[in-house]
Write a protein that holds these residues in place. Sequence first.
Motif, PDB file in Angstrom:
ATOM      1  N   SER A  57       0.831  -1.204   0.000  1.00 17.35           N
ATOM      2  CA  SER A  57       0.000   0.000   0.000  1.00 17.35           C
ATOM      3  C   SER A  57       0.866   1.254   0.000  1.00 17.35           C
ATOM      4  N   GLN A  58       1.961   1.210   0.745  1.00 21.98           N
ATOM      5  CA  GLN A  58       2.899   2.334   0.792  1.00 21.98           C
ATOM      6  C   GLN A  58       3.527   2.583  -0.571  1.00 21.98           C
ATOM      7  N   LEU A  59       3.830   1.517  -1.312  1.00 24.20           N
ATOM      8  CA  LEU A  59       4.415   1.678  -2.644  1.00 24.20           C
ATOM      9  C   LEU A  59       3.438   2.373  -3.583  1.00 24.20           C
ATOM     10  N   LEU A  60       2.159   1.959  -3.560  1.00 27.77           N
ATOM     11  CA  LEU A  60       1.161   2.606  -4.415  1.00 27.77           C
ATOM     12  C   LEU A  60       1.077   4.105  -4.148  1.00 27.77           C
ATOM     13  N   LYS A  61       1.020   4.470  -2.881  1.00 22.47           N
ATOM     14  CA  LYS A  61       0.918   5.889  -2.525  1.00 22.47           C
ATOM     15  C   LYS A  61       2.179   6.654  -2.924  1.00 22.47           C
ATOM     16  N   SER A  62       3.335   6.018  -2.755  1.00 20.33           N
ATOM     17  CA  SER A  62       4.596   6.678  -3.121  1.00 20.33           C
ATOM     18  C   SER A  62       4.650   6.966  -4.611  1.00 20.33           C
ATOM     19  N   VAL A  63       4.188   6.004  -5.432  1.00 19.45           N
ATOM     20  CA  VAL A  63       4.196   6.205  -6.883  1.00 19.45           C
ATOM     21  C   VAL A  63       3.238   7.335  -7.266  1.00 19.45           C
ATOM     22  N   GLU A  64       2.040   7.352  -6.667  1.00 19.00           N
ATOM     23  CA  GLU A  64       1.077   8.415  -6.963  1.00 19.00           C
ATOM     24  C   GLU A  64       1.640   9.783  -6.581  1.00 19.00           C
ATOM     25  N   ASP A  65       2.238   9.884  -5.392  1.00 19.83           N
ATOM     26  CA  ASP A  65       2.752  11.173  -4.922  1.00 19.83           C
ATOM     27  C   ASP A  65       3.947  11.641  -5.742  1.00 19.83           C
ATOM     28  N   PHE A  66       4.840  10.735  -6.107  1.00 18.88           N
ATOM     29  CA  PHE A  66       6.040  11.140  -6.831  1.00 18.88           C
ATOM     30  C   PHE A  66       5.708  11.618  -8.241  1.00 18.88           C
ATOM     31  N   THR A  67       4.805  10.906  -8.923  1.00 18.34           N
ATOM     32  CA  THR A  67       4.490  11.277 -10.307  1.00 18.34           C
ATOM     33  C   THR A  67       3.780  12.630 -10.386  1.00 18.34           C
ATOM     34  N   ARG A  68       3.204  13.109  -9.284  1.00 19.61           N
ATOM     35  CA  ARG A  68       2.589  14.444  -9.283  1.00 19.61           C
ATOM     36  C   ARG A  68       3.632  15.543  -9.481  1.00 19.61           C
ATOM     37  N   LEU A  69       4.899  15.223  -9.222  1.00 13.36           N
ATOM     38  CA  LEU A  69       5.968  16.218  -9.348  1.00 13.36           C
ATOM     39  C   LEU A  69       6.416  16.409 -10.794  1.00 13.36           C
ATOM     40  N   LEU A  70       5.860  15.615 -11.707  1.00 16.23           N
ATOM     41  CA  LEU A  70       6.276  15.664 -13.113  1.00 16.23           C
ATOM     42  C   LEU A  70       5.867  16.992 -13.762  1.00 16.23           C
ATOM     43  N   ASN A  71       6.790  17.541 -14.572  1.00 14.60           N
ATOM     44  CA  ASN A  71       6.514  18.746 -15.363  1.00 14.60           C
ATOM     45  C   ASN A  71       6.906  18.451 -16.809  1.00 14.60           C
ATOM     46  N   PRO A  72       6.014  17.793 -17.569  1.00 14.39           N
ATOM     47  CA  PRO A  72       6.366  17.356 -18.924  1.00 14.39           C
ATOM     48  C   PRO A  72       6.390  18.527 -19.907  1.00 14.39           C
ATOM     49  N   PRO A  73       7.210  18.442 -20.932  1.00 15.31           N
ATOM     50  CA  PRO A  73       7.285  19.533 -21.910  1.00 15.31           C
ATOM     51  C   PRO A  73       6.134  19.498 -22.916  1.00 15.31           C
ATOM     52  N   ASN A  74       5.568  18.335 -23.170  1.00 13.81           N
ATOM     53  CA  ASN A  74       4.544  18.191 -24.205  1.00 13.81           C
ATOM     54  C   ASN A  74       3.148  18.094 -23.604  1.00 13.81           C
ATOM     55  N   GLN A  75       2.142  18.224 -24.492  1.00 14.65           N
ATOM     56  CA  GLN A  75       0.746  18.161 -24.073  1.00 14.65           C
ATOM     57  C   GLN A  75       0.384  16.761 -23.582  1.00 14.65           C
ATOM     58  N   THR A  76       0.869  15.746 -24.260  1.00 17.19           N
ATOM     59  CA  THR A  76       0.668  14.354 -23.837  1.00 17.19           C
ATOM     60  C   THR A  76       2.022  13.704 -23.617  1.00 17.19           C
ATOM     61  N   PHE A  77       2.053  12.683 -22.821  1.00 19.66           N
ATOM     62  CA  PHE A  77       3.325  12.035 -22.474  1.00 19.66           C
ATOM     63  C   PHE A  77       3.046  10.602 -22.049  1.00 19.66           C
ATOM     64  N   ASN A  78       4.056   9.767 -22.123  1.00 13.66           N
ATOM     65  CA  ASN A  78       3.930   8.381 -21.668  1.00 13.66           C
ATOM     66  C   ASN A  78       5.297   7.814 -21.349  1.00 13.66           C
ATOM     67  N   ILE A  79       5.313   6.864 -20.426  1.00 11.13           N
ATOM     68  CA  ILE A  79       6.516   6.121 -20.036  1.00 11.13           C
ATOM     69  C   ILE A  79       6.144   4.648 -20.038  1.00 11.13           C
ATOM     70  N   ILE A  80       6.865   3.850 -20.803  1.00  9.58           N
ATOM     71  CA  ILE A  80       6.542   2.432 -20.966  1.00  9.58           C
ATOM     72  C   ILE A  80       7.662   1.583 -20.369  1.00  9.58           C
ATOM     73  N   LYS A  81       7.323   0.747 -19.400  1.00 13.49           N
ATOM     74  CA  LYS A  81       8.231  -0.217 -18.800  1.00 13.49           C
ATOM     75  C   LYS A  81       7.563  -1.594 -18.830  1.00 13.49           C
ATOM     76  N   PRO A  82       8.336  -2.668 -18.696  1.00  9.92           N
ATOM     77  CA  PRO A  82       7.738  -4.016 -18.788  1.00  9.92           C
ATOM     78  C   PRO A  82       6.612  -4.274 -17.783  1.00  9.92           C
ATOM     79  N   ASN A  83       6.741  -3.736 -16.550  1.00  9.42           N
ATOM     80  CA  ASN A  83       5.757  -4.026 -15.506  1.00  9.42           C
ATOM     81  C   ASN A  83       4.924  -2.826 -15.084  1.00  9.42           C
ATOM     82  N   ILE A  84       5.192  -1.673 -15.659  1.00  6.85           N
ATOM     83  CA  ILE A  84       4.466  -0.475 -15.287  1.00  6.85           C
ATOM     84  C   ILE A  84       4.449   0.492 -16.460  1.00  6.85           C
ATOM     85  N   GLN A  85       3.304   1.132 -16.679  1.00  9.15           N
ATOM     86  CA  GLN A  85       3.178   2.113 -17.766  1.00  9.15           C
ATOM     87  C   GLN A  85       2.463   3.352 -17.250  1.00  9.15           C
ATOM     88  N   LEU A  86       2.960   4.519 -17.693  1.00 10.68           N
ATOM     89  CA  LEU A  86       2.349   5.797 -17.322  1.00 10.68           C
ATOM     90  C   LEU A  86       1.944   6.546 -18.579  1.00 10.68           C
TER      91      LEU A  86
END
Length: 682
Positions: free
Chosen positions: A209-238
């Motif tokens: 449960s702590q890992l889920l919350k940590s991922v949600e909180d950390f990704t809020r800090l993202l400041n992407p340059p483009n209108q849409t964005f994505n990150i693809i990993k074997p076990n997780i995708q954003l």
Amino acid sequence: MAPTGSQIGKVCLRIMDVQLLVIVTCTLLNSLSVESGKVKSCNGTHCFRYRCERNNSKCWNTHVKRSFCIDRTYGLSAANETARINCTHSITGQKMKKCSADGKYGEEEGCASNEINEILQIVLNSTELAEKLPQLVGKFNNIIKSQSKTTPGNLQASLAIIHAFSTVSDVSLELVVVEGFLSIVDSLVDVKAQSAWTSVKTENKNSSSQLLKSVEDFTRLLNPPNQTFNIIKPNIQLKGMKVEPGKDYDVDFSNLMINNRSVTNNVFISQTKLAALTKGSLVMSIAFLTMNDILSPPPTSNYKLNGLVLATTAELKSIDIVMRFMPLDSTLAQASAQCVFWNLNNGSWDTEGCTHEINGSNIICRCDHLTSFSLLMSSITDFEVPTWLTMLNYVVLGTSQVSLIIGIIIEAIVWKNLTKKTTSLSRHIAILNIMVSLLIMNTLFCMHTFLKPKDISCKVVIFFVHFFLLALSFWMFTLGLLLLYHLVFIFSNYSRTSMMLMSFILGYTGPFIIASCVFLKGHLKDHYIEKKICWINVKQTDLYSSFALVPLIIVGMNFLITFFAIVKIQRPAIGEKCSGQQSDKNSVKQILRCIIILTPLLGLSWLLGFIFMTPSTGNNSVWKEVFRPVFDIANGLQGFLILIFGIIMDKKVNYAHNSIQIHVFHITLTLLLCCSVRYENV
């Protein structure tokens, strides 16, 4: 001075003294044997026989055949148990050794590596974590990639580092930093790390449960340059976008390979709902491909996670969201689907604020808030039974019980008149035992709902429910065999003794052996009864098969006998001629009469139970919902139908009953005449 040779003595030990004595003796002596005397001479204490050898750190109990491991550092542990001690040199976590069945400790594992522990100490003690965050994420990512195996110690320390990263605020991160962070998470949730998760969750149930919350909180800090964005990993995708007026949020996670199956999911938020957000703010969705194996299981044992874990975040949580889930296991019942979210407050799955609908092979979830979501499904479809149907079942069952009692009384009254011929005797012995078995089974079935699963009375009741269910099936099979015998061997006869002997052996001995074997196996392994309700453990296939499948197989054989009987009676007798339409009408009448009479006597309505033995998939679950009341009512009326078609409509019963009525009338009339004559004389 400690002895150098072996010392042998006899000692009787209480259970509380065993561990202390073995630790002391096995540590101080090179070799020691301690043997107990006979158990009878122990006067209420428990006796053990140990043999300990310090050289190979080995200690076992030869009396109860249980091994123990002993070590100066880890102390004493029983076989298959894991000994744990805290890590030293300021390293976070615990190190552990598992005691094997042969009395030897395995390899040591558990403490974090020096590299990971160094990162942990920096993030816990740094006052400028926000400035160092990009460099620390990159360095930590390289360390994780270099690790060949995720140990419990490394996982525990890594979760602490990730949590520290997620507590940073007032900082904007580039896409590459968030990608490095998700790369770390991707390694930690990989299938190869499942064993480490099992160990870590034993120490800290909230770690996932702590890992889920940590991922949600950390990704809020993202400041992407483009209108849409994505990150693809074997076990997780954003995937995400910046809020723009007049544009919906519509994200697809397509062609995800899970268990060799391509899965597609969708997240949708309408532009009218997005209007409540600030222009340019972020809406992101994260798909976890393996997180459903890491998070705590559902509270109900029948259900399991059957969808990806999808987390969606925005600056506001109270936003309506629509998700399309493709079930991971297509064999589970669609009608049992539940849309759930991970409740961070109590670390469990919750359904509040979510509804669902079935759309083909997909489940559409609609929720009024944002967080981590998934899909629960069950192999057993639990439909809410209407009140009127419950009351109808009670009425039907009560009618059946009363009918069975009346039938048994009628059989007792006319028994002598029915048992003059062997054929009639064999038939009514089978019918009488069918009624008795069904009466007792229904009575015990009503009792089990009032018993607690841990009580011994529950096991006794379920055993006899099983026994009389099998007895009912075998006696119906006996009646079917008697019918088959008379159809095949028309002019042949058999002795009463052999008939009764074979009938009772088949009717009661077979069911008793099967029910006893199932009970002993389930009782010895302590899984005979469900944990929450007083009923046989349906999750144990071997137990449930004998409880449900064996009677259905027997009824299936009775169905074949009925089919043979219908074919047999359609053949014209020798010298008999068929006459067109009239013959067809008679044939239909004979077939219907045969089916109506034999269905309750041979239990053919139980064949509907095969519908509930198959997995619920798609339209099949709908058919189960339709046939459930039909199945309950048809089998609930079995006692009533046996009374009508097996006893009241039996010509010999009617003849015997009429003759008894005549005798009773004559006796009553004679008594009245005698009384009247006596009255006149007086």
